[in-house]
Motif scaffolding. Structure first.
Motif, PDB file in Angstrom:
ATOM      1  N   LYS A 244      38.106  28.778  53.190  1.00 50.65           N
ATOM      2  CA  LYS A 244      39.255  29.670  53.371  1.00 50.65           C
ATOM      3  C   LYS A 244      38.793  30.943  54.068  1.00 50.65           C
ATOM      4  O   LYS A 244      37.593  31.207  54.225  1.00 50.65           O
ATOM      5  N   ASP A 245      39.763  31.740  54.486  1.00 51.74           N
ATOM      6  CA  ASP A 245      39.505  33.069  55.022  1.00 51.74           C
ATOM      7  C   ASP A 245      39.858  34.096  53.953  1.00 51.74           C
ATOM      8  O   ASP A 245      40.785  33.900  53.155  1.00 51.74           O
ATOM      9  N   ALA A 246      39.111  35.199  53.947  1.00 51.20           N
ATOM     10  CA  ALA A 246      39.369  36.272  52.983  1.00 51.20           C
ATOM     11  C   ALA A 246      39.889  37.501  53.721  1.00 51.20           C
ATOM     12  O   ALA A 246      39.301  37.938  54.707  1.00 51.20           O
ATOM     13  N   TYR A 247      40.981  38.055  53.217  1.00 49.10           N
ATOM     14  CA  TYR A 247      41.608  39.221  53.823  1.00 49.10           C
ATOM     15  C   TYR A 247      41.158  40.467  53.052  1.00 49.10           C
ATOM     16  O   TYR A 247      41.697  40.776  51.987  1.00 49.10           O
ATOM     17  N   ILE A 248      40.169  41.147  53.600  1.00 47.42           N
ATOM     18  CA  ILE A 248      39.552  42.260  52.885  1.00 47.42           C
ATOM     19  C   ILE A 248      40.427  43.509  52.919  1.00 47.42           C
ATOM     20  O   ILE A 248      40.672  44.138  51.883  1.00 47.42           O
ATOM     21  N   VAL A 249      40.889  43.898  54.100  1.00 49.50           N
ATOM     22  CA  VAL A 249      41.657  45.142  54.234  1.00 49.50           C
ATOM     23  C   VAL A 249      42.879  45.119  53.326  1.00 49.50           C
ATOM     24  O   VAL A 249      43.127  46.051  52.548  1.00 49.50           O
ATOM     25  N   GLU A 250      43.657  44.052  53.420  1.00 49.44           N
ATOM     26  CA  GLU A 250      44.893  43.937  52.649  1.00 49.44           C
ATOM     27  C   GLU A 250      44.629  43.993  51.147  1.00 49.44           C
ATOM     28  O   GLU A 250      45.266  44.749  50.399  1.00 49.44           O
ATOM     29  N   ASN A 251      43.675  43.196  50.683  1.00 49.02           N
ATOM     30  CA  ASN A 251      43.441  43.089  49.241  1.00 49.02           C
ATOM     31  C   ASN A 251      42.736  44.313  48.679  1.00 49.02           C
ATOM     32  O   ASN A 251      42.980  44.696  47.527  1.00 49.02           O
ATOM     33  N   LEU A 252      41.876  44.941  49.467  1.00 48.18           N
ATOM     34  CA  LEU A 252      41.219  46.160  48.998  1.00 48.18           C
ATOM     35  C   LEU A 252      42.226  47.294  48.874  1.00 48.18           C
ATOM     36  O   LEU A 252      42.197  48.052  47.900  1.00 48.18           O
ATOM     37  N   TYR A 253      43.131  47.402  49.835  1.00 51.96           N
ATOM     38  CA  TYR A 253      44.172  48.433  49.756  1.00 51.96           C
ATOM     39  C   TYR A 253      45.009  48.241  48.483  1.00 51.96           C
ATOM     40  O   TYR A 253      45.244  49.200  47.732  1.00 51.96           O
ATOM     41  N   LYS A 254      45.452  47.018  48.236  1.00 56.08           N
ATOM     42  CA  LYS A 254      46.284  46.759  47.067  1.00 56.08           C
ATOM     43  C   LYS A 254      45.521  47.018  45.765  1.00 56.08           C
ATOM     44  O   LYS A 254      46.107  47.485  44.779  1.00 56.08           O
ATOM     45  N   SER A 255      44.229  46.740  45.763  1.00 58.22           N
ATOM     46  CA  SER A 255      43.425  46.957  44.553  1.00 58.22           C
ATOM     47  C   SER A 255      43.279  48.443  44.255  1.00 58.22           C
ATOM     48  O   SER A 255      43.374  48.872  43.093  1.00 58.22           O
ATOM     49  N   ILE A 256      43.040  49.242  45.300  1.00 62.05           N
ATOM     50  CA  ILE A 256      42.935  50.690  45.107  1.00 62.05           C
ATOM     51  C   ILE A 256      44.278  51.260  44.671  1.00 62.05           C
ATOM     52  O   ILE A 256      44.360  52.122  43.787  1.00 62.05           O
ATOM     53  N   ASP A 257      45.352  50.762  45.270  1.00 63.33           N
ATOM     54  CA  ASP A 257      46.687  51.200  44.898  1.00 63.33           C
ATOM     55  C   ASP A 257      46.978  50.869  43.431  1.00 63.33           C
ATOM     56  O   ASP A 257      47.602  51.653  42.717  1.00 63.33           O
ATOM     57  N   ALA A 258      46.493  49.712  42.974  1.00 60.68           N
ATOM     58  CA  ALA A 258      46.677  49.326  41.569  1.00 60.68           C
ATOM     59  C   ALA A 258      45.904  50.267  40.646  1.00 60.68           C
ATOM     60  O   ALA A 258      46.368  50.591  39.541  1.00 60.68           O
ATOM     61  N   PHE A 259      44.714  50.703  41.075  1.00 61.75           N
ATOM     62  CA  PHE A 259      43.972  51.702  40.307  1.00 61.75           C
ATOM     63  C   PHE A 259      44.816  52.960  40.127  1.00 61.75           C
ATOM     64  O   PHE A 259      44.877  53.541  39.045  1.00 61.75           O
ATOM     65  N   ASN A 260      45.453  53.399  41.219  1.00 59.62           N
ATOM     66  CA  ASN A 260      46.257  54.619  41.155  1.00 59.62           C
ATOM     67  C   ASN A 260      47.429  54.477  40.188  1.00 59.62           C
ATOM     68  O   ASN A 260      47.889  55.466  39.610  1.00 59.62           O
ATOM     69  N   ASP A 261      47.913  53.255  40.025  1.00 56.97           N
ATOM     70  CA  ASP A 261      49.068  53.015  39.159  1.00 56.97           C
ATOM     71  C   ASP A 261      48.688  52.854  37.691  1.00 56.97           C
ATOM     72  O   ASP A 261      49.569  52.800  36.824  1.00 56.97           O
ATOM     73  N   MET A 262      47.387  52.751  37.397  1.00 56.97           N
ATOM     74  CA  MET A 262      46.967  52.600  36.005  1.00 56.97           C
ATOM     75  C   MET A 262      47.252  53.878  35.229  1.00 56.97           C
ATOM     76  O   MET A 262      46.967  54.982  35.699  1.00 56.97           O
ATOM     77  N   ASP A 263      47.807  53.733  34.058  1.00 56.31           N
ATOM     78  CA  ASP A 263      48.250  54.882  33.265  1.00 56.31           C
ATOM     79  C   ASP A 263      47.122  55.397  32.382  1.00 56.31           C
ATOM     80  O   ASP A 263      47.213  55.396  31.155  1.00 56.31           O
ATOM     81  N   ASN A 264      46.033  55.818  33.022  1.00 61.32           N
ATOM     82  CA  ASN A 264      44.927  56.395  32.272  1.00 61.32           C
ATOM     83  C   ASN A 264      44.015  57.152  33.227  1.00 61.32           C
ATOM     84  O   ASN A 264      44.147  57.032  34.442  1.00 61.32           O
ATOM     85  N   CYS A 265      43.110  57.916  32.679  1.00 61.39           N
ATOM     86  CA  CYS A 265      42.169  58.701  33.484  1.00 61.39           C
ATOM     87  C   CYS A 265      40.745  58.173  33.348  1.00 61.39           C
ATOM     88  O   CYS A 265      39.781  58.917  33.450  1.00 61.39           O
ATOM     89  N   GLY A 266      40.596  56.881  33.100  1.00 63.89           N
ATOM     90  CA  GLY A 266      39.263  56.298  33.019  1.00 63.89           C
ATOM     91  C   GLY A 266      38.577  56.278  34.374  1.00 63.89           C
ATOM     92  O   GLY A 266      39.196  56.504  35.412  1.00 63.89           O
ATOM     93  N   TYR A 267      37.285  55.992  34.345  1.00 66.86           N
ATOM     94  CA  TYR A 267      36.495  55.919  35.579  1.00 66.86           C
ATOM     95  C   TYR A 267      36.675  54.536  36.195  1.00 66.86           C
ATOM     96  O   TYR A 267      36.536  53.520  35.517  1.00 66.86           O
ATOM     97  N   LYS A 268      36.985  54.489  37.468  1.00 65.73           N
ATOM     98  CA  LYS A 268      37.308  53.225  38.140  1.00 65.73           C
ATOM     99  C   LYS A 268      36.398  53.017  39.336  1.00 65.73           C
ATOM    100  O   LYS A 268      36.135  53.955  40.096  1.00 65.73           O
TER     101      LYS A 268
END
Length: 289
Positions: A111-135
């Motif tokens: 398969k092919d891996a889409y790095i830009v798309e999935n990395l952006y969404k992962s960082i965005d998910a970090f921002n949406d986490m309701d805590n101030c832990g280290y990520k």
């Protein structure tokens, strides 16, 4: 306000001060992240395409199993494999048995891996986490892809600059894709994390130890004076002493609104709300002496 400061090894926190604009915070505390009350969240983004796994599957799995075995007491890992989308094979957990079994179960796929798309969404998910832990993120691939489906590389770079979550990269050189690999390694340089070309790694322990250096990162908590809680962006300065020298860290934060300014009258919980609402991660590149 919670700040995460890398590169502060050997600095005394006894006389540490934190200033927001022209206003000094009266209460400032520092703790290594491995000992803090909040949790550490480490996301493993694993491109398990054949180009990555064919020759390096055993090494990758050994590094990851040693990394989760070496986890901090307050750390949780999640693992996602990368294709067109990120597939979470385990959510955040500190259960070593679950993590080890998951790592061992992952096989190479055509398969092919889409790095830009999935990395952006992962960082965005970090921002949406309701805590101030280290990520932080551990990214494994053979280089950045050129596919821009939903998000562009420029958008990804902007998001990384705004958040600065450490991105460790473990790269595999395949079909002489030097440019793509170096492009991926630049993610680590930008966020102050280490990167490795697995083709050149002789001792896997060096990779595990490098990832574990994060545990000496300082979490700094500062109580913001109620009178300046107005939702504005402010330049701030964190100061340490090192012998006769002063060491300062400068960054910009967005202040929360005071519950008093919003008319609730609940002033006793202001400092707790601040620690939950504002979090910044600062790399060692931002330490100015």
């Amino acid at each position: 306000i919670i700040l995460y400061v890398d590169g502060a090894d050997g600095l005394s926190t006894d006389s540490m001060t934190y200033q927001i604009g022209n206003t000094a915070c009266e209460t400032v505390e520092a703790t290594e992240i491995g000992k803090m009350d909040e949790e550490i969240y480490t996301l493993i983004l694993w491109d398990n395409s054949l180009s990555v796994m064919k020759k390096h599957e055993t090494m990758i799995k050994d590094i990851l199993k040693d990394t989760v075995a070496n986890r901090a007491g307050n750390e949780k890992f999640a693992i996602a494999t990368l294709g067109e989308e990120a597939t979470y094979v385990t959510d955040y957990t500190d259960d070593y048995t679950v993590l080890k079994q998951t790592i061992d179960s992952i096989e190479g796929e055509d398969k092919d891996a889409y790095i830009v798309e999935n990395l952006y969404k992962s960082i965005d998910a970090f921002n949406d986490m309701d805590n101030c832990g280290y990520k932080r993120i551990i990214l494994i691939s053979d280089g950045m892809d050129g596919m821009e489906i939903g998000y562009s590389r420029a958008e990804l770079d902007t998001l990384i600059a705004e958040t600065n979550y450490p991105i460790y990269t473990l790269g595999v050189l395949y079909n002489d894709k030097q440019t793509e690999l170096q492009d991926m390694f630049s993610l680590s340089r930008t966020t102050g994390a280490d990167y490795f070309c697995l083709n050149d790694v002789e001792d896997m322990l060096t990779v595990v130890q490098a990832i574990g250096k994060d545990y000496s990162t300082l979490q700094v908590k500062a109580t913001v004076p109620v009178e300046i809680m107005d939702g504005s962006k402010q330049n701030t300065m964190l100061s340490f002493t090192s012998g006769s020298d002063a060491v300062t860290v400068q960054t910009e934060v967005t202040l929360p609104f005071s519950s008093l300014s919003q008319g609730t009258g609940e002033d006793e919980e202001v400092s707790e709300e601040v620690s939950e609402e504002v979090s910044e991660e600062i790399s060692s590149e931002e330490v100015v002496t």
